[in-house]
Design a protein around this motif. Structure first.
Motif, PDB file in Angstrom:
ATOM      1  N   ALA A  50     -98.504 -34.129  56.996  1.00 52.90           N
ATOM      2  CA  ALA A  50     -97.952 -35.581  57.193  1.00 52.90           C
ATOM      3  C   ALA A  50     -97.314 -35.833  58.756  1.00 52.90           C
ATOM      4  CB  ALA A  50     -96.655 -35.890  56.316  1.00 52.90           C
ATOM      5  N   ARG A  51     -96.899 -34.681  59.344  1.00 48.99           N
ATOM      6  CA  ARG A  51     -96.335 -34.812  60.726  1.00 48.99           C
ATOM      7  C   ARG A  51     -97.184 -34.004  61.833  1.00 48.99           C
ATOM      8  NH1 ARG A  51     -90.064 -33.646  60.894  1.00 48.99           N
ATOM      9  NH2 ARG A  51     -90.583 -31.677  60.122  1.00 48.99           N
ATOM     10  N   LYS A  52     -98.573 -34.247  61.607  1.00 47.45           N
ATOM     11  CA  LYS A  52     -99.495 -33.742  62.383  1.00 47.45           C
ATOM     12  C   LYS A  52     -99.735 -32.296  62.698  1.00 47.45           C
ATOM     13  CE  LYS A  52    -100.960 -38.112  63.401  1.00 47.45           C
ATOM     14  NZ  LYS A  52    -102.199 -38.753  62.811  1.00 47.45           N
ATOM     15  N   GLN A  53     -98.901 -31.775  61.768  1.00 46.38           N
ATOM     16  CA  GLN A  53     -98.872 -30.113  61.636  1.00 46.38           C
ATOM     17  C   GLN A  53     -98.685 -29.580  60.395  1.00 46.38           C
ATOM     18  OE1 GLN A  53     -95.293 -28.880  63.982  1.00 46.38           O
ATOM     19  NE2 GLN A  53     -94.495 -31.084  63.681  1.00 46.38           N
ATOM     20  N   THR A  54     -98.984 -28.383  60.049  1.00 52.69           N
ATOM     21  CA  THR A  54     -99.016 -27.871  58.771  1.00 52.69           C
ATOM     22  C   THR A  54     -97.775 -27.410  58.265  1.00 52.69           C
ATOM     23  OG1 THR A  54    -101.408 -26.993  58.812  1.00 52.69           O
ATOM     24  CG2 THR A  54     -99.953 -26.165  57.077  1.00 52.69           C
ATOM     25  N   GLU A  55     -97.167 -27.851  57.460  1.00 48.81           N
ATOM     26  CA  GLU A  55     -95.876 -27.621  56.963  1.00 48.81           C
ATOM     27  C   GLU A  55     -95.623 -27.380  55.324  1.00 48.81           C
ATOM     28  OE1 GLU A  55     -92.717 -30.061  59.735  1.00 48.81           O
ATOM     29  OE2 GLU A  55     -94.090 -31.284  59.037  1.00 48.81           O
ATOM     30  N   ASN A  56     -94.570 -26.796  54.976  1.00 47.06           N
ATOM     31  CA  ASN A  56     -94.191 -26.622  53.460  1.00 47.06           C
ATOM     32  C   ASN A  56     -93.659 -28.280  53.338  1.00 47.06           C
ATOM     33  OD1 ASN A  56     -92.913 -26.326  51.165  1.00 47.06           O
ATOM     34  ND2 ASN A  56     -92.914 -24.021  51.510  1.00 47.06           N
ATOM     35  N   LEU A  57     -94.228 -28.771  52.000  1.00 53.69           N
ATOM     36  CA  LEU A  57     -93.653 -29.834  51.306  1.00 53.69           C
ATOM     37  C   LEU A  57     -92.027 -30.065  51.430  1.00 53.69           C
ATOM     38  CD1 LEU A  57     -94.182 -32.524  50.090  1.00 53.69           C
ATOM     39  CD2 LEU A  57     -94.290 -31.276  47.863  1.00 53.69           C
ATOM     40  N   GLN A  58     -91.457 -28.789  50.916  1.00 50.35           N
ATOM     41  CA  GLN A  58     -90.248 -28.930  50.818  1.00 50.35           C
ATOM     42  C   GLN A  58     -89.462 -28.780  51.966  1.00 50.35           C
ATOM     43  OE1 GLN A  58     -90.881 -29.837  47.422  1.00 50.35           O
ATOM     44  NE2 GLN A  58     -88.865 -29.008  47.312  1.00 50.35           N
ATOM     45  N   SER A  59     -89.984 -28.415  53.062  1.00 54.44           N
ATOM     46  CA  SER A  59     -89.117 -28.628  54.323  1.00 54.44           C
ATOM     47  C   SER A  59     -89.759 -29.822  55.249  1.00 54.44           C
ATOM     48  CB  SER A  59     -89.528 -27.247  55.090  1.00 54.44           C
ATOM     49  OG  SER A  59     -90.705 -27.108  55.626  1.00 54.44           O
ATOM     50  N   THR A  60     -90.385 -30.871  54.739  1.00 52.56           N
ATOM     51  CA  THR A  60     -90.681 -31.884  55.446  1.00 52.56           C
ATOM     52  C   THR A  60     -89.801 -33.174  54.844  1.00 52.56           C
ATOM     53  OG1 THR A  60     -93.098 -31.036  55.545  1.00 52.56           O
ATOM     54  CG2 THR A  60     -92.622 -33.405  55.900  1.00 52.56           C
ATOM     55  N   PRO A  61     -89.029 -33.545  55.699  1.00 50.43           N
ATOM     56  CA  PRO A  61     -88.208 -34.796  55.600  1.00 50.43           C
ATOM     57  C   PRO A  61     -88.742 -36.242  55.398  1.00 50.43           C
ATOM     58  CG  PRO A  61     -87.973 -34.163  57.649  1.00 50.43           C
ATOM     59  CD  PRO A  61     -88.836 -33.196  57.436  1.00 50.43           C
ATOM     60  N   ILE A  62     -89.765 -36.171  54.700  1.00 47.36           N
ATOM     61  CA  ILE A  62     -90.728 -37.396  54.114  1.00 47.36           C
ATOM     62  C   ILE A  62     -90.582 -37.709  52.714  1.00 47.36           C
ATOM     63  CG2 ILE A  62     -92.286 -38.875  54.701  1.00 47.36           C
ATOM     64  CD1 ILE A  62     -92.803 -37.140  57.175  1.00 47.36           C
ATOM     65  N   SER A  63     -90.645 -38.773  52.199  1.00 44.72           N
ATOM     66  CA  SER A  63     -91.117 -39.026  50.815  1.00 44.72           C
ATOM     67  C   SER A  63     -92.387 -38.829  50.652  1.00 44.72           C
ATOM     68  CB  SER A  63     -90.421 -40.467  50.295  1.00 44.72           C
ATOM     69  OG  SER A  63     -90.563 -40.339  49.001  1.00 44.72           O
ATOM     70  N   ILE A  64     -92.685 -37.580  49.871  1.00 50.16           N
ATOM     71  CA  ILE A  64     -94.223 -37.386  49.908  1.00 50.16           C
ATOM     72  C   ILE A  64     -94.626 -37.078  48.427  1.00 50.16           C
ATOM     73  CG2 ILE A  64     -96.418 -36.090  50.761  1.00 50.16           C
ATOM     74  CD1 ILE A  64     -94.949 -35.563  52.974  1.00 50.16           C
ATOM     75  N   THR A  65     -95.769 -37.722  48.080  1.00 50.17           N
ATOM     76  CA  THR A  65     -96.432 -36.909  46.807  1.00 50.17           C
ATOM     77  C   THR A  65     -97.475 -36.431  47.011  1.00 50.17           C
ATOM     78  OG1 THR A  65     -95.447 -38.610  45.084  1.00 50.17           O
ATOM     79  CG2 THR A  65     -97.522 -37.586  44.619  1.00 50.17           C
ATOM     80  N   ALA A  66     -97.773 -35.271  46.872  1.00 44.99           N
ATOM     81  CA  ALA A  66     -99.142 -34.492  47.291  1.00 44.99           C
ATOM     82  C   ALA A  66     -99.852 -33.948  46.009  1.00 44.99           C
ATOM     83  CB  ALA A  66     -98.583 -33.275  48.033  1.00 44.99           C
ATOM     84  N   PHE A  67    -101.164 -33.870  46.094  1.00 49.04           N
ATOM     85  CA  PHE A  67    -101.885 -33.619  45.057  1.00 49.04           C
ATOM     86  C   PHE A  67    -102.966 -32.468  45.784  1.00 49.04           C
ATOM     87  CE2 PHE A  67    -101.053 -37.908  44.026  1.00 49.04           C
ATOM     88  CZ  PHE A  67    -100.831 -37.979  42.822  1.00 49.04           C
ATOM     89  N   SER A  68    -102.985 -31.110  44.961  1.00 44.99           N
ATOM     90  CA  SER A  68    -104.015 -30.220  45.468  1.00 44.99           C
ATOM     91  C   SER A  68    -105.183 -30.655  44.732  1.00 44.99           C
ATOM     92  CB  SER A  68    -103.419 -28.957  45.042  1.00 44.99           C
ATOM     93  OG  SER A  68    -103.352 -28.703  43.790  1.00 44.99           O
ATOM     94  N   ALA A  69    -106.344 -29.968  45.129  1.00 48.09           N
ATOM     95  CA  ALA A  69    -107.692 -29.957  44.426  1.00 48.09           C
ATOM     96  C   ALA A  69    -107.487 -29.587  42.923  1.00 48.09           C
ATOM     97  CB  ALA A  69    -108.851 -29.221  45.249  1.00 48.09           C
ATOM     98  N   GLU A  70    -106.496 -28.539  42.873  1.00 48.47           N
ATOM     99  CA  GLU A  70    -106.485 -28.057  41.339  1.00 48.47           C
ATOM    100  C   GLU A  70    -105.803 -29.078  40.610  1.00 48.47           C
ATOM    101  OE1 GLU A  70    -105.776 -26.656  44.290  1.00 48.47           O
ATOM    102  OE2 GLU A  70    -107.405 -25.041  44.047  1.00 48.47           O
ATOM    103  N   ARG A  71    -104.611 -29.981  41.103  1.00 46.11           N
ATOM    104  CA  ARG A  71    -104.018 -30.800  40.291  1.00 46.11           C
ATOM    105  C   ARG A  71    -104.834 -31.687  39.946  1.00 46.11           C
ATOM    106  NH1 ARG A  71    -100.981 -30.185  36.939  1.00 46.11           N
ATOM    107  NH2 ARG A  71    -101.902 -27.895  36.960  1.00 46.11           N
TER     108      ARG A  71
END
Length: 763
Positions: A50-71
């Protein structure tokens, strides 16, 4: 307390109770062990860009819903708009707008979006595929072929994503080929002869050279009968092929990816029907048609029981929920292709330079007999083309042992094309639409600094120069005398280029606190904007083309992200308040034929999102989410008709709630069996494509239940899924339209219950 207030209070208590129960169940139940006696199972780690770099969802200070291919696979999502069922405060609808296009993305996040495909207005939510912005919503409802992840970013993304992300962004990432040989294929068959076949193969070609090819076919019969045309509306016929070639030699700082795709989407037409007329709209075209059809000059004669079968009248003989009596050709045909070249270079250990160059083209023709009759009251035809080119340069880096991180870049976007739109409105046959040529330049930077352990201050800003030129090609072809007399060739608006330019700074400031390794809290202020433009559909003639100003938002957000119970519980939440200024709204009034866009005024939007995922062990997985969007007009511009300060936003529910549960049963050599059940709820909303609250087009709140049962062999190569969507057969409204100048109500409804079986194989 009123009955409605009581119901709302009970609904809120149920939602809060659901989350409390989910947390209590994870907190007090003994952790279930995996059947092989290993440690308790946990949740997967989710990474986002979301911030143009790869980050852990839990350390990214933005309201995000993320879906993996498995989900996506587990929840049976094969078309991108289905993510709205499991994402709080998101509307992702497929509506025909005012043209009859069968694949048009109407996306709203936190109440902000747009439902018109016309090139004179921009979407309020940006859709990106592998970093490439899709400039038009036409063709925006597509099948998921080889998607690796989907991220829904809520709130204005005006710094890193830029223009037309005033409500948020949807960021899709496709699977990238590497040195692992993998293949996947599945075949799905279901209700109304649904056939969905997808296949993908990816792997190495040579040392450092990798390739991927994927393809999909999706077909399904329609469900709205059009007997006069010999077809059924609402059918699907889509073909897609994607390819990627990636060059990434081992040990080299250089990586190059060339990707392309092609899609053909054809349909008999959107599944719309006529459900009634407004008898009070005495100056409408329907009334005029009944003046002519009655033979007496009295339109009321067409509305009597004796005239119900009179084919010269527009009346109840046309009303239906499953049949459209159109006689003029109705169809939708879209062809889309794109190509992108992504080059990244590791300039130093902590500095990466990236270039994304992309081309995209859309060719489409679509037509709709909107009045659904033999009387020629409202027929539209569109020839639509779009060519876009974009170039983005990014530099992403870190310094000071990771305490300082930054993203900076330059962006250029250009698009041009046409939407030539002949219209036949009973008394006038005219050419509408025109040609457009847009350019957008931007420079952006975002800098984050860890002030002290766990406390990070991030600031960002983007400068945008947005320039639009539009040439209306609108003139009268013929009129019906004596009801209307305008000379052939009369220009509806002057045949001259008009410009809508804006230069805008959009800042962002964020303060995040990593209180513990598992708990992060943040506050954010951000701005977003969407450029102004022009109304494409104009009649009667005007001295100049009607225009509208840019709209802007100021957004305030506070949130938290929590992992607990040994990574078995994820619980994220955010609250927001948004000032919405110069709101662009598609409206209609009796003085104009066709809808037009205006700056309706000022609004405020407030609400929250809560999401939780729980993996207590033993193969169980629980998910739940709730969103609340409370949108209210604060001021209306003079001259805006049909709205009051109490009017509701169209296509936006106040409450969106979802929950799902699944359990994996291990059967040793027989493989695994996983039953899955999910539920989604949306509170009531108005479906009118225009911004007016039409009571006849109101959809009350409704729930949808889906279930599937998935078997996988021991090696997790072969799978078989049996499922049913919309178990309760809820045929809720998905679209509505009413314009006072025409006087009839048209609507679209969900297909209803659908069964399917899917066979898959992968390695």
């Amino acid at each position: 307390m009123t009955l409605a207030t009581t119901r709302k209070a009970m609904r809120l208590r149920c939602v809060i109770g659901m989350f409390a129960l989910a947390g209590a169940g994870a907190g007090y139940a003994a952790p279930a062990l995996a059947q092989d006696g290993a440690e308790p199972e946990g949740l997967e780690t989710i990474t986002v860009t979301a911030r143009k770099q790869t980050e852990n969802l839990q350390s990214t200070p933005i309201s995000i819903t993320a879906f993996s291919a498995e989900r996506l696979e587990a929840q049976g999502i094969t078309q991108v708009n289905r993510i709205q069922d499991f994402t709080p405060n998101l509307t992702f609808a497929n509506i025909p707008s005012n043209s009859g296009i069968a694949s048009n993305a109407a996306v709203y996040i936190r109440g902000i979006g747009q439902n018109d495909f016309a090139p004179t207005v921009e979407p309020g939510v940006g859709i990106y595929i592998d970093g490439v912005y899709l400039g038009r919503t036409a063709g925006g409802v597509f099948d998921l072929i080889d998607v690796a992840s989907i991220e829904v970013l809520r709130g204005p993304q005006g710094t890193l994503f830029g223009r037309n992300t005033i409500g948020g962004a949807i960021n899709l990432t496709t699977l990238q080929p590497d040195d692992t040989l993998r293949a996947k294929m599945d075949m799905k068959y279901g209700t109304d002869d649904l056939v969905n076949v997808r296949a993908m193969v990816s792997g190495p070609l040579a040392d450092g050279l990798f390739a991927k090819v994927s393809a999909g076919i999706s077909r399904q019969d329609g469900y709205v009968d059009a007997p006069n045309l010999g077809v059924k509306f609402g059918n699907k016929d889509t073909k897609t092929v994607r390819g990627a070639l990636r060059f990434a030699p081992g040990g080299s700082p250089l990586e190059v990816t060339l990707a392309g795709d092609y899609t053909r989407d054809k349909s008999n037409g959107a599944p719309v029907v006529v459900t009634g007329i407004d008898e009070t709209a005495t100056g409408s075209f329907v009334t005029l048609a009944n003046v002519i059809g009655s033979g007496t000059g009295n339109p009321g004669d067409c509305l009597t029981a004796a005239a119900a079968s009179n084919t010269a009248c527009y009346n109840s003989r046309l009303y239906s929920r499953d049949t459209n009596y159109a006689t003029d050709p109705t169809f939708s045909d879209l062809e889309l292709w794109s190509a992108a070249l992504t080059v990244s270079y590791q300039l130093a250990d902590e500095i990466e330079v990236k270039s994304i160059t992309a081309l995209r083209r859309i060719n489409g023709t679509f037509a709709q007999d909107r009045d659904g009759s033999n009387l020629g009251i409202n027929y539209v035809y569109d020839t639509f083309t779009q060519k876009q080119f974009s170039q983005e340069f990014q530099i992403v880096g870190k310094a000071l042992d990771g305490r300082l991180n930054w993203v900076t870049g330059l962006y250029f976007f250009k698009e041009k094309g046409k939407d030539i739109n002949p219209i036949d409105f009973l008394v006038v046959y005219a050419n509408s639409g025109g040609y457009y040529d847009y350019k957008n330049w931007a420079a952006f930077a975002q800098l984050g600094f860890e002030i002290t352990d766990g406390l990070t201050l991030t600031g960002g800003i983007r400068y945008t120069d947005d320039r639009k030129s539009y040439l209306p090609d609108q003139y009268v072809i013929s009129t019906l005398e004596p009801f209307l007399s305008i000379p052939t060739g009369t220009r509806i608006v002057p045949y001259e280029w008009v410009d809508a330019n804006v230069k805008k700074w959009t800042p962002m400031a964020n303060l995040s606190w990593q209180a513990t390794p598992d708990l992060m809290a943040y506050v954010t202020y951000s701005q977003g904007f969407k450029g102004g433009g022009y109304t494409q559909r104009v009649f009667p003639p005007e001295e100049s083309l009607p225009s509208f100003r840019p709209e802007t938002v100021d957004s305030y957000e506070a949130g938290f992200k929590l992992m607990a119970l040994g990574n078995r519980l994820r619980f994220n939440g955010a609250a927001f308040y948004t000032d919405y200024n110069d709101m662009q709204l598609l409206v209609a009034d009796a003085s104009r034929v066709g809808p037009f866009i205006t700056n309706a005024g000022k609004a405020r939007i407030q609400g929250f999102e809560l999401e939780t995922n729980i993996a207590p062990g033993g193969g169980f997985r629980l998910n739940a989410a709730v969103g609340m969007t409370d949108a209210k007009f604060k001021r209306l511009e003079d001259g805006v008709q049909g709205l009051t300060l109490d009017s509701k936003f169209v296509m936006v529910s106040k409450w969106t709630v979802s929950a799902s549960a699944e359990k994996e049963f291990l059967m040793d050599a027989a493989g695994t069996l996983t039953p899955h059940l999910d539920w989604s709820y949306r509170s009531g909303f108005y479906t009118n494509a225009n911004g007016i609250n039409t009571p006849e087009l109101y959809q009350p709140g409704y729930s949808v239940f889906n279930a599937n049962l998935r078997w996988q062999d021991e090696g997790q190569h072969l799978s078989l899924t049996l499922g049913v969507d919309n178990i309760g057969n809820r045929k809720f409204r998905t679209f509505g339209d009413y314009q006072p100048s025409f006087g009839f109500y048209m609507q679209a409804f969900d297909r209803g219950r659908q069964y399917y079986a899917k066979l898959g194989y992968s390695f």
